[in-house]
Motif scaffolding. Structure first.
Motif, PDB file in Angstrom:
ATOM      1  N   LEU A 102       4.780  -0.451  13.417  1.00 26.73           N
ATOM      2  CA  LEU A 102       4.652  -1.390  12.301  1.00 26.73           C
ATOM      3  C   LEU A 102       5.405  -0.942  11.056  1.00 26.73           C
ATOM      4  O   LEU A 102       5.368  -1.628  10.036  1.00 26.73           O
ATOM      5  CB  LEU A 102       3.173  -1.585  11.955  1.00 26.73           C
ATOM      6  CG  LEU A 102       2.311  -2.212  13.058  1.00 26.73           C
ATOM      7  CD1 LEU A 102       0.846  -2.234  12.640  1.00 26.73           C
ATOM      8  CD2 LEU A 102       2.797  -3.626  13.378  1.00 26.73           C
ATOM      9  N   SER A 103       6.106   0.177  11.143  1.00 25.06           N
ATOM     10  CA  SER A 103       6.755   0.711   9.940  1.00 25.06           C
ATOM     11  C   SER A 103       7.875  -0.197   9.431  1.00 25.06           C
ATOM     12  O   SER A 103       8.218  -0.144   8.245  1.00 25.06           O
ATOM     13  CB  SER A 103       7.319   2.105  10.227  1.00 25.06           C
ATOM     14  OG  SER A 103       8.308   2.054  11.254  1.00 25.06           O
ATOM     15  N   SER A 104       8.430  -1.031  10.322  1.00 22.06           N
ATOM     16  CA  SER A 104       9.531  -1.909   9.896  1.00 22.06           C
ATOM     17  C   SER A 104       9.119  -3.384   9.939  1.00 22.06           C
ATOM     18  O   SER A 104       9.972  -4.260  10.072  1.00 22.06           O
ATOM     19  CB  SER A 104      10.752  -1.689  10.792  1.00 22.06           C
ATOM     20  OG  SER A 104      10.450  -2.044  12.138  1.00 22.06           O
ATOM     21  N   VAL A 105       7.823  -3.656   9.807  1.00 19.48           N
ATOM     22  CA  VAL A 105       7.318  -5.029   9.852  1.00 19.48           C
ATOM     23  C   VAL A 105       6.669  -5.370   8.517  1.00 19.48           C
ATOM     24  O   VAL A 105       5.798  -4.630   8.034  1.00 19.48           O
ATOM     25  CB  VAL A 105       6.296  -5.217  10.996  1.00 19.48           C
ATOM     26  CG1 VAL A 105       5.856  -6.674  11.073  1.00 19.48           C
ATOM     27  CG2 VAL A 105       6.882  -4.766  12.328  1.00 19.48           C
ATOM     28  N   ALA A 106       7.075  -6.479   7.904  1.00 21.91           N
ATOM     29  CA  ALA A 106       6.522  -6.891   6.615  1.00 21.91           C
ATOM     30  C   ALA A 106       5.080  -7.367   6.778  1.00 21.91           C
ATOM     31  O   ALA A 106       4.781  -8.181   7.653  1.00 21.91           O
ATOM     32  CB  ALA A 106       7.380  -7.994   6.013  1.00 21.91           C
ATOM     33  N   VAL A 107       4.215  -6.874   5.940  1.00 22.41           N
ATOM     34  CA  VAL A 107       2.808  -7.274   5.946  1.00 22.41           C
ATOM     35  C   VAL A 107       2.667  -8.603   5.201  1.00 22.41           C
ATOM     36  O   VAL A 107       3.198  -8.746   4.098  1.00 22.41           O
ATOM     37  CB  VAL A 107       1.933  -6.206   5.268  1.00 22.41           C
ATOM     38  CG1 VAL A 107       0.472  -6.664   5.206  1.00 22.41           C
ATOM     39  CG2 VAL A 107       2.047  -4.872   6.004  1.00 22.41           C
ATOM     40  N   GLU A 135       0.828  -1.204   0.000  1.00 19.59           N
ATOM     41  CA  GLU A 135       0.000   0.000   0.000  1.00 19.59           C
ATOM     42  C   GLU A 135       0.868   1.262   0.000  1.00 19.59           C
ATOM     43  O   GLU A 135       0.589   2.227  -0.708  1.00 19.59           O
ATOM     44  CB  GLU A 135      -0.933   0.006   1.216  1.00 19.59           C
ATOM     45  CG  GLU A 135      -2.077  -0.999   1.143  1.00 19.59           C
ATOM     46  CD  GLU A 135      -1.630  -2.439   1.319  1.00 19.59           C
ATOM     47  OE1 GLU A 135      -0.552  -2.671   1.910  1.00 19.59           O
ATOM     48  OE2 GLU A 135      -2.350  -3.339   0.836  1.00 19.59           O
ATOM     49  N   ASP A 136       1.938   1.231   0.810  1.00 26.34           N
ATOM     50  CA  ASP A 136       2.825   2.392   0.905  1.00 26.34           C
ATOM     51  C   ASP A 136       4.063   2.260   0.028  1.00 26.34           C
ATOM     52  O   ASP A 136       4.903   3.171   0.012  1.00 26.34           O
ATOM     53  CB  ASP A 136       3.276   2.587   2.356  1.00 26.34           C
ATOM     54  CG  ASP A 136       2.114   2.829   3.299  1.00 26.34           C
ATOM     55  OD1 ASP A 136       1.086   3.353   2.844  1.00 26.34           O
ATOM     56  OD2 ASP A 136       2.240   2.471   4.485  1.00 26.34           O
ATOM     57  N   ARG A 137       4.194   1.119  -0.669  1.00 26.05           N
ATOM     58  CA  ARG A 137       5.384   0.826  -1.473  1.00 26.05           C
ATOM     59  C   ARG A 137       6.649   0.976  -0.617  1.00 26.05           C
ATOM     60  O   ARG A 137       7.687   1.486  -1.071  1.00 26.05           O
ATOM     61  CB  ARG A 137       5.476   1.727  -2.705  1.00 26.05           C
ATOM     62  CG  ARG A 137       4.233   1.781  -3.561  1.00 26.05           C
ATOM     63  CD  ARG A 137       3.848   0.406  -4.066  1.00 26.05           C
ATOM     64  NE  ARG A 137       4.706  -0.083  -5.144  1.00 26.05           N
ATOM     65  CZ  ARG A 137       4.561  -1.277  -5.723  1.00 26.05           C
ATOM     66  NH1 ARG A 137       3.597  -2.101  -5.291  1.00 26.05           N
ATOM     67  NH2 ARG A 137       5.358  -1.647  -6.693  1.00 26.05           N
ATOM     68  N   ALA A 138       6.561   0.492   0.615  1.00 25.36           N
ATOM     69  CA  ALA A 138       7.709   0.565   1.518  1.00 25.36           C
ATOM     70  C   ALA A 138       8.679  -0.563   1.185  1.00 25.36           C
ATOM     71  O   ALA A 138       8.306  -1.740   1.207  1.00 25.36           O
ATOM     72  CB  ALA A 138       7.242   0.439   2.970  1.00 25.36           C
ATOM     73  N   PRO A 139       9.927  -0.245   0.858  1.00 27.64           N
ATOM     74  CA  PRO A 139      10.866  -1.293   0.446  1.00 27.64           C
ATOM     75  C   PRO A 139      11.348  -2.140   1.625  1.00 27.64           C
ATOM     76  O   PRO A 139      11.458  -1.665   2.753  1.00 27.64           O
ATOM     77  CB  PRO A 139      12.028  -0.509  -0.165  1.00 27.64           C
ATOM     78  CG  PRO A 139      11.982   0.815   0.524  1.00 27.64           C
ATOM     79  CD  PRO A 139      10.531   1.101   0.798  1.00 27.64           C
TER      80      PRO A 139
END
Length: 327
Positions: free
Chosen positions: A197-202, A41-45
């Motif tokens: 949760l910013s550093s946790v893989a969904v 959703e956020d395209r967080a790498p």
């Protein structure tokens, strides 16, 4: 040891899901690569600090914790576990349940792994204690065998988590923290859903639908979240087992991972149902392994004792498990 080009090519061949992290360990040397996204959703790498739900690789930590208690002289692996726990476990076929049998999935306690979905909580505050779960749910729905053959069991490792609490007089999480995470300098591992949760893989389904972050009642069997760097630290303990005996002695390590790869404790060897055909890698020789398979998660870890080496594959998608396991 894998060269960098081959390592990157291998990563791309495995990365069928949103994100993947791979580590290769040779004694104290670690090579890591990451690819893809932790959050579509956020395209967080994905990065080396991204924590993955590692599913049944969690059992290796629970198994090591049991052996630490054995090493401390607090737990006899071959005694009836009812000698140690308040909530008594009655085997309907009058077989004795021991820690060793639970570690080998040979206690007669069976499950079809449906509990990983049935006893799931989106709010970790709703999750019962291990004792409460075993008393109110697990034992009421337990399936038993009248033999001591191999029956893979998340329920068995949940019971081991409770045994750790009863013997140590600490919470399961605190015992692991003090006796495994802290000595090995593992900083990011958690048995709960982190507040940040910013550093946790969904976890994602094959069609990239999000499962969200979930918690399970059988968390000693499959709930650990950890990043690739810290899981490599854990694997380094095994690849350096001859010189690094800070947690257990070499004798106890050989009991956990016997040289003949038979009747190991927690790891999959020659006579473990999920690895009996891969216990001998045609290229690199005999290997201890363990995999993880849950909604939105496919993981695998390998330990080659004779090479003092191993590797890890973590993903947050429902990739082909065969390709992950055969990487």
């Amino acid at each position: 040891m894998l060269n960098q080009t081959k390592f990157e090519e291998g990563l791309k061949s495995v990365a069928l899901g949103p994100g993947t992290a791979i580590a290769a360990v040779k004694r104290n040397k670690v090579t890591m690569e990451v690819l893809g996204y932790s959050n579509l959703e956020d395209r967080a790498p994905i990065n080396p600090q991204t924590r993955f739900l590692c599913a049944s690789i969690s059992k290796l930590f629970t198994g090591l914790a049991v052996l630490i208690l054995h090493e401390k002289g607090q737990l006899d692996l071959d005694q009836d576990i009812n000698n140690y726990i308040e909530t008594k476990i009655t085997h309907p076929f009058n077989l004795t349940i021991t820690a060793r049998k639970l570690l080998q999935h040979k206690s007669g306690l069976k499950d079809d792994e449906s509990g990983l979905r049935r006893w799931r909580y989106l709010n970790p505050l709703d999750r019962p204690s291990l004792r409460q779960h075993i008393k109110d749910s697990l034992l009421k729905e337990a399936r038993w065998s009248n033999d001591l053959r191999y029956h893979y069991s998340n329920a068995g490792f949940t019971l081991l988590g409770y045994l750790i609490e009863e013997v140590s007089k600490l919470s399961f999480q605190d015992f692991i923290q003090q006796n495994i995470f802290d000595p090995l300098d593992i900083k990011t591992a958690t048995w709960d859903i982190p507040s940040d949760l910013s550093s946790v893989a969904v976890p994602y389904a094959l069609d990239e639908t999000s499962y969200g972050h979930y918690s399970i009642a059988e968390y000693p069997a499959a709930q650990l979240r950890i990043n690739i760097q810290d899981l490599a630290q854990f694997l380094k303990f095994f690849t350096n087992y001859e010189s690094d005996q800070k947690l257990i002695s070499s004798e106890t390590m050989k009991m956990m991972c016997p040289p003949d790869l038979v009747d190991g404790l927690a790891w999959w060897g020659k006579n473990a149902a999920y690895s009996e055909n891969n216990a001998c890698d045609p290229k690199y020789g005999y290997v201890w392994t363990h995999g993880g398979y849950m909604d939105g998660v496919r993981t695998h870890i390998y330990f080659y004792p004779h090479l003092h080496a191993g590797c890890i594959v973590l993903t947050n998608g429902e990739n082909s498990y065969l390709r992950v396991a055969n990487y």
